[in-house]
Design an enzyme around this catalytic site. Sequence first.
Site, mmCIF file in Angstrom:
data_model
loop_
_atom_site.group_PDB
_atom_site.id
_atom_site.type_symbol
_atom_site.label_atom_id
_atom_site.label_comp_id
_atom_site.label_asym_id
_atom_site.label_seq_id
_atom_site.Cartn_x
_atom_site.Cartn_y
_atom_site.Cartn_z
ATOM 1 C CG ASP A 202 5.966 -2.480 -0.995
ATOM 2 O OD1 ASP A 202 5.009 -3.233 -1.308
ATOM 3 O OD2 ASP A 202 5.797 -1.434 -0.337
ATOM 4 C CB THR A 203 7.447 -7.680 0.469
ATOM 5 O OG1 THR A 203 7.390 -6.764 1.572
ATOM 6 C CG2 THR A 203 8.883 -7.949 0.089
#
Length: 150
Positions: free
Chosen positions: A29-30
């Site tokens: 994910d980020t």
Amino acid sequence: MAMIPQPSSGALDGGIHRLMARVYFEDTDTAGIMYHAKYLHFMERGRTEYLRVGGIDHGAAVKAGLGAYAVTEMQIKWLRPARLDDVLSIETRLLGVRAAACRIAQRILRDSETLTEATLTAAFLDPAGRPRRQPAEWIARFNLLMPQDA
């Protein structure tokens, strides 16, 4: 003429197969933490390479219309997150073999720290999706590959 290197299939030692892999940006994910579903992808690769190193040609069975393995049950526990650029070891070992299925244990580790552990059943299915007996030579090979402590 240059040789094209082949990807590693890992190694089998004492009944445990180990495959090394790296966590890429696409796996995270980020925040750089690996998505929970990606662990399943890594485990699938570990099982596939376990079969390859163990001398079981799953791909040929699929192409010949004999059948294929499908995970029919899985228990999984996530203990710690994998992160971007981590180098992981995917461990696969056979717990038991029956006429139409195998029980398998898997772990994903970073260094010696277990991040995820799972046990699963992989059933051998015919092309119509019904359970069928695994080839006898595969069962014999699995029995040779089984860890001595199993």
